[in-house]
Enzyme design. Sequence first.
Site, mmCIF file in Angstrom:
data_model
loop_
_atom_site.group_PDB
_atom_site.id
_atom_site.type_symbol
_atom_site.label_atom_id
_atom_site.label_comp_id
_atom_site.label_asym_id
_atom_site.label_seq_id
_atom_site.Cartn_x
_atom_site.Cartn_y
_atom_site.Cartn_z
ATOM 1 N N ARG A 1 -14.966 -8.513 1.771
ATOM 2 C CA ARG A 1 -15.806 -7.710 2.671
ATOM 3 C C ARG A 1 -16.885 -6.925 1.940
ATOM 4 N NH1 ARG A 1 -11.266 -4.338 5.458
ATOM 5 N NH2 ARG A 1 -10.222 -6.302 5.148
ATOM 6 N N ASP B 1 -9.396 -1.908 -7.104
ATOM 7 C CA ASP B 1 -9.951 -0.589 -7.484
ATOM 8 C C ASP B 1 -9.191 0.565 -6.827
ATOM 9 O OD1 ASP B 1 -10.934 -1.205 -4.989
ATOM 10 O OD2 ASP B 1 -12.941 -0.410 -5.354
ATOM 11 N N ARG C 1 0.897 -1.166 0.000
ATOM 12 C CA ARG C 1 0.000 0.000 0.000
ATOM 13 C C ARG C 1 0.937 1.218 0.000
ATOM 14 N NH1 ARG C 1 -4.674 -3.266 -0.298
ATOM 15 N NH2 ARG C 1 -4.253 -5.019 1.042
HETATM 16 P P1 ATP Z 1 -7.227 -5.022 -2.956
HETATM 17 O O1 ATP Z 1 -8.677 -4.676 -3.092
HETATM 18 O O2 ATP Z 1 -6.897 -6.355 -3.505
HETATM 19 O O3 ATP Z 1 -6.680 -4.823 -1.564
HETATM 20 P P2 ATP Z 1 -6.574 -2.403 -3.978
HETATM 21 O O4 ATP Z 1 -5.772 -1.960 -5.168
HETATM 22 O O5 ATP Z 1 -8.019 -1.984 -3.974
HETATM 23 O O6 ATP Z 1 -6.398 -3.970 -3.888
HETATM 24 P P3 ATP Z 1 -5.956 -0.482 -1.895
HETATM 25 O O7 ATP Z 1 -5.185 -0.649 -0.639
HETATM 26 O O8 ATP Z 1 -7.336 0.034 -1.830
HETATM 27 O O9 ATP Z 1 -5.884 -1.905 -2.639
HETATM 28 O O10 ATP Z 1 -5.139 0.513 -2.857
HETATM 29 C C1 ATP Z 1 -3.781 0.246 -3.202
HETATM 30 C C2 ATP Z 1 -3.020 1.531 -3.313
HETATM 31 O O11 ATP Z 1 -3.586 2.360 -4.340
HETATM 32 C C3 ATP Z 1 -3.043 2.424 -2.081
HETATM 33 O O12 ATP Z 1 -2.124 2.031 -1.092
HETATM 34 C C4 ATP Z 1 -2.656 3.758 -2.696
HETATM 35 O O13 ATP Z 1 -1.271 3.775 -2.990
HETATM 36 C C5 ATP Z 1 -3.415 3.729 -4.019
HETATM 37 N N1 ATP Z 1 -4.715 4.401 -3.875
HETATM 38 C C6 ATP Z 1 -5.853 3.885 -3.370
HETATM 39 N N2 ATP Z 1 -6.859 4.782 -3.393
HETATM 40 C C7 ATP Z 1 -6.330 5.913 -3.920
HETATM 41 C C8 ATP Z 1 -6.846 7.222 -4.217
HETATM 42 N N3 ATP Z 1 -8.124 7.547 -3.963
HETATM 43 N N4 ATP Z 1 -6.007 8.134 -4.771
HETATM 44 C C9 ATP Z 1 -4.723 7.818 -5.023
HETATM 45 N N5 ATP Z 1 -4.173 6.604 -4.775
HETATM 46 C C10 ATP Z 1 -4.951 5.666 -4.234
#
Ligand code: ATP
Length: 333
Positions: A173, A104, A73
């Site tokens: 979730r 996402d 992250r």
């Molecule tokens: P998973 O659902 O499998 O955990 P994910 O990609 O949705 O994967 P997140 O932790 O929500 O996982 O997001 C990964 C990374 O994307 C975040 O740590 C951050 O670096 C970036 N990120 C998430 N949301 C935003 C946002 N609104 N603006 C900019 N960067 C973002």
Amino acid sequence: MKKHIAVLTSGGDAPGMNACIRAMVLNAERAGHKISGYLRGFNGVLNDDRICLTAQRMHNLIQQGGTILHSARCESFCQPQVRQQAANNLKSAGIDTLIVMGGDGSFKGAHALKAHWDGQIIGIPGTIDNDIDQTDATIGYYTAIETAVNSIDKVRDTADAFDRVFVVEVMGRHAGFLGMSAALASASDFVLVPELFECAQTSLQQIKQQIMQRQQSRGPVSYVIVLAENLWPEGVIGLCQNVTEATGLEAKPVTLGHVQRGGSPVSQDRILAVKSGTFAIELVNTDISDIMIGIQNDTLVTVPLEKTWQKQKTLGKDARKTALHLMNQRYID
Ligand code: ATP
């Protein structure tokens, strides 16, 4: 035109990410492009922490879980000045195309970069939850089902031996794809996922009724409940306590946790990964940008990144209907 492509994996890792990286590298090299990998998600872009990816490094990789690029992250990426720094680094490194594999959240990060950087941005859905709209499946989802089913089968053996109640907590979730598929394929007795959940009291009543009916007709029985994480007010332990109090039978908790993220990808994930990765490289040198590569009715599609999180993707009617039938409950549209 020869381009410099960069790839990163972000958010929760998912089995099949390596298979996708492999497909991208082999195709990029064949097309004469240079391809680099940023390490640990967006952190790699911020720290300019990148490695050169070559076909040679891709040997024996398709079957490996996790991601050779590591994932992480990067909370600070939500700040515009941090993204500006990332954009500066992309420019200095001469990156033309950035491919982001993740969920996402990662797509939001990729899309937000657009305001700071004019390179090509491509998203590939990689998450075990399958909760990304506009694609029928995400890389890692099929393997996670298999892992959950194998575990539930084992739980069933011991549940049968002792006529016990077990509650198995699975990931997912926001959407019940993983929980529902695992419950259907393992013939679990009850499934608690967001799309079917009304309230704790109603569910508890249904579980109690079903267990009592079965005891009356068959004598002592085993009973397996699949629970999506963060759904039950007091979690898996709370549900076990509630079931124990309601039925007088001791209910045991099993949390599958991160086991669901690991392991060698099953064929479906490998195939999806190879198709998506190959398509991503085909898009290099086109004007198509700020999109996710999805799969719809077995056809690869490009979807604007913004569309992938606007709507919550939920289980289809057929899956809900089937599950309710199996649990002896009536489906109400
Ligand atoms: P998973 O659902 O499998 O955990 P994910 O990609 O949705 O994967 P997140 O932790 O929500 O996982 O997001 C990964 C990374 O994307 C975040 O740590 C951050 O670096 C970036 N990120 C998430 N949301 C935003 C946002 N609104 N603006 C900019 N960067 C973002």
